[in-house]
Design a protein around this motif. Structure first.
Motif, PDB file in Angstrom:
ATOM      1  N   MET A  56     -19.715  51.048  18.750  1.00  0.00           N
ATOM      2  CA  MET A  56     -18.892  51.045  19.841  1.00  0.00           C
ATOM      3  C   MET A  56     -16.752  50.354  19.332  1.00  0.00           C
ATOM      4  N   PHE A  57     -17.676  50.200  17.877  1.00  0.00           N
ATOM      5  CA  PHE A  57     -15.917  50.395  17.623  1.00  0.00           C
ATOM      6  C   PHE A  57     -15.460  51.834  17.336  1.00  0.00           C
ATOM      7  N   GLY A  58     -16.392  52.470  16.409  1.00  0.00           N
ATOM      8  CA  GLY A  58     -16.162  53.646  16.216  1.00  0.00           C
ATOM      9  C   GLY A  58     -15.682  54.476  17.726  1.00  0.00           C
ATOM     10  N   GLN A  59     -16.364  54.546  18.660  1.00  0.00           N
ATOM     11  CA  GLN A  59     -16.629  54.935  20.403  1.00  0.00           C
ATOM     12  C   GLN A  59     -15.120  54.603  20.730  1.00  0.00           C
ATOM     13  N   ILE A  60     -14.280  53.593  21.519  1.00  0.00           N
ATOM     14  CA  ILE A  60     -12.288  53.212  20.928  1.00  0.00           C
ATOM     15  C   ILE A  60     -11.931  53.985  19.738  1.00  0.00           C
ATOM     16  N   TRP A  63     -17.730  59.005  12.356  1.00  0.00           N
ATOM     17  CA  TRP A  63     -18.417  58.620  10.448  1.00  0.00           C
ATOM     18  C   TRP A  63     -19.035  56.974  11.154  1.00  0.00           C
ATOM     19  N   ILE A  64     -17.833  56.459  11.382  1.00  0.00           N
ATOM     20  CA  ILE A  64     -17.935  55.033  12.017  1.00  0.00           C
ATOM     21  C   ILE A  64     -19.176  55.184  12.944  1.00  0.00           C
ATOM     22  N   ARG A  65     -19.498  55.417  13.749  1.00  0.00           N
ATOM     23  CA  ARG A  65     -20.212  55.425  15.223  1.00  0.00           C
ATOM     24  C   ARG A  65     -21.442  56.058  14.821  1.00  0.00           C
ATOM     25  N   THR A 113     -25.931  61.969  17.152  1.00  0.00           N
ATOM     26  CA  THR A 113     -24.398  61.510  15.830  1.00  0.00           C
ATOM     27  C   THR A 113     -23.990  61.778  14.758  1.00  0.00           C
ATOM     28  N   LEU A 114     -24.969  62.413  13.885  1.00  0.00           N
ATOM     29  CA  LEU A 114     -24.149  63.441  12.959  1.00  0.00           C
ATOM     30  C   LEU A 114     -23.747  64.491  13.215  1.00  0.00           C
ATOM     31  N   TYR A 115     -24.755  64.954  14.414  1.00  0.00           N
ATOM     32  CA  TYR A 115     -24.307  67.069  14.146  1.00  0.00           C
ATOM     33  C   TYR A 115     -22.746  67.038  14.999  1.00  0.00           C
ATOM     34  N   ILE A 116     -22.913  65.655  16.098  1.00  0.00           N
ATOM     35  CA  ILE A 116     -21.527  65.758  16.231  1.00  0.00           C
ATOM     36  C   ILE A 116     -19.521  65.490  15.545  1.00  0.00           C
TER      37      ILE A 116
END
Length: 425
Positions: free
Chosen positions: A183-187, A166-168, A249-252
């Motif tokens: 990037m922070f969400g990905q990390i 959800w941050i992504r 990104t929302l669907y994922i």
């Protein structure tokens, strides 16, 4: 208790179980049996089903008495439970999701770069940072599995995946798009991966009998690259233009959120041990580290396996960038990535039961490692042919050899590092 002579070719952990007198047949129990609290009921087994003092039974309530051992003591009985499949399926689901999250942007790197007004090289750092986060989280993963088992690892991973997704999405939805937030969400998701990727060997050792552990480990471990295959195949169709990146990104994020819920209901451990090795007290972490550093077999396995995992992750992340300069589209690159994974999954599904049966770990490793090496070497020249045949064929061979190797290497690591915990091996 009478001890039979050692059997040639038996694995280290299997030999330990033989020395403990635990070459046994295992029994599935129905939930009716599991819910019965009477210890005598749990231990009663049909006398004519006993093999060497151990039970080979069927589902349902037992109807006989235990066969006493040579000295009048009932031999230990170990069982596996049907509920183990619920935990295994959740491990599968979490591994699929976390790998799909990892490769969210790589299959659409050029499209994502246009959306974030940056370059595809910067987009590649979303995958690379994810892998660095894996390294950072690895020591915490070992501690979590050692102290809390697979349940703690799954819950920790679920929280990180939920927040990271959800941050992504917030980063992609911002105006203008906020790449650092993405990037922070990905990390955060990268920190989640080792908790589910390292759990299969621990879970199979805790819940499964020795004759089913390789297959259980294979099912859970190979689900991880299957998630990558889904990303390679589906994401290019979810994001056909830069404006589609937030929706992808929302669907994922929605799928990932739903997938984390069952982690809350995973049992911490089976009611009774599944094997002799699962009854042993866990080796302290400091002693485990000392054992690993002194184990030359583990080091010899670690080096090539670490290199091949790095090569596989690099190829999965950068396949689009590798093929694009040779006039390959994102869709054709996605198909090559999907072949890499799907062919590997099918091959591993075929080979794992045979490895489970014959326990010939080292022979399989010695055969597959050279095949994998030559395939990576040949892939250097494959894009230059400018036809899909070369990359597609080599991707299939690489997938078949790499995916068959993964569960074998993981189980062999557990065997050669015994009595170190499976979370370390």
């Amino acid at each position: 208790m009478h001890e039979a002579p050692p059997v040639a070719g038996r694995s280290f952990r299997g030999e330990q179980e033989r020395l403990l007198g635990h070459d046994i047949e295992f029994q599935d129990l129905t939930e009716r049996t599991l819910n019965n609290k009477d210890p005598a009921y749990m231990d009663d087994e049909p006398r004519d089903e006993t093999i060497g003092g151990y039970v080979s039974g069927v589902d349902g309530a037992p109807d006989g008495a235990p066969d006493n051992g040579e000295h009048g003591q009932a031999p230990p009985v170990y069982r596996v439970y049907k509920r183990r499949w619920f935990g295994l399926m959740q491990l599968v689901l979490m591994n699929i999701i976390v790998s799909w999250d990892w490769l969210s942007f790589s299959p659409v790197a050029n499209t994502a770069a246009e959306y974030f007004s940056t370059t595809s090289s910067i987009i590649n750092w979303l995958s690379t940072a994810f892998l660095f986060a894996f390294v950072v989280a690895a020591p915490f993963t070992i501690y979590a599995l050692h102290t809390g088992g697979p349940r703690l690892a799954l819950i920790t991973s679920s929280l990180l995946i939920l927040s990271g997704n959800w941050i992504r999405y917030a980063g992609t939805r911002a105006s203008p798009p906020n790449f650092p937030v993405t990037m922070f969400g990905q990390i955060l998701i990268g920190l989640a991966q080792p908790f589910v990727l390292s759990a299969p060997t621990h879970y199979s050792s805790l819940w499964f009998s020795p004759r089913g552990r390789v297959s259980a480990t294979a099912i859970a471990s190979l689900a991880n690259p299957f998630g990558g295959a889904l990303g390679q195949l589906i994401n290019p169709f979810l994001a056909t233009s830069p404006a589609d990146i937030p929706y992808m990104t929302l669907y994922i994020a929605l799928i990932s959120s739903v997938a984390t819920i069952p982690s809350l209901f995973i049992p911490a451990a089976p009611p009774t041990p599944s094997s002799a090795s699962s009854t042993l007290a866990p080796t302290p972490l400091k002693q485990t580290l000392h054992l690993l550093l002194k184990n030359s077999n583990f080091i010899l396995l670690l080096l090539p396996f670490a290199i091949y995992v790095g090569l596989f992750n690099a190829l999965s992340s950068l396949l689009t960038q590798i093929l694009t300069p040779y006039a390959f589209t994102e869709e054709s690159s996605g198909i090559a990535g999907a072949l890499l994974i799907l062919v590997g999954l099918v091959t591993a599904a075929i080979t794992s039961p045979f490895v489970d049966k014959y326990k010939n770990y080292l022979l399989v490793i010695r055969v597959l490692v050279p095949i994998t090496a030559f395939s990576y070497l040949a892939f250097i020249w494959a894009p230059g042919t400018r036809t899909v045949a070369g990359p597609y064929i080599l991707s299939s061979i690489l997938g078949a050899s790499s995916f068959s190797l993964v569960p074998v290497a993981l189980e062999w690591a557990v065997e050669i590092t015994f009595p170190a915990g499976p979370e370390a091996g």
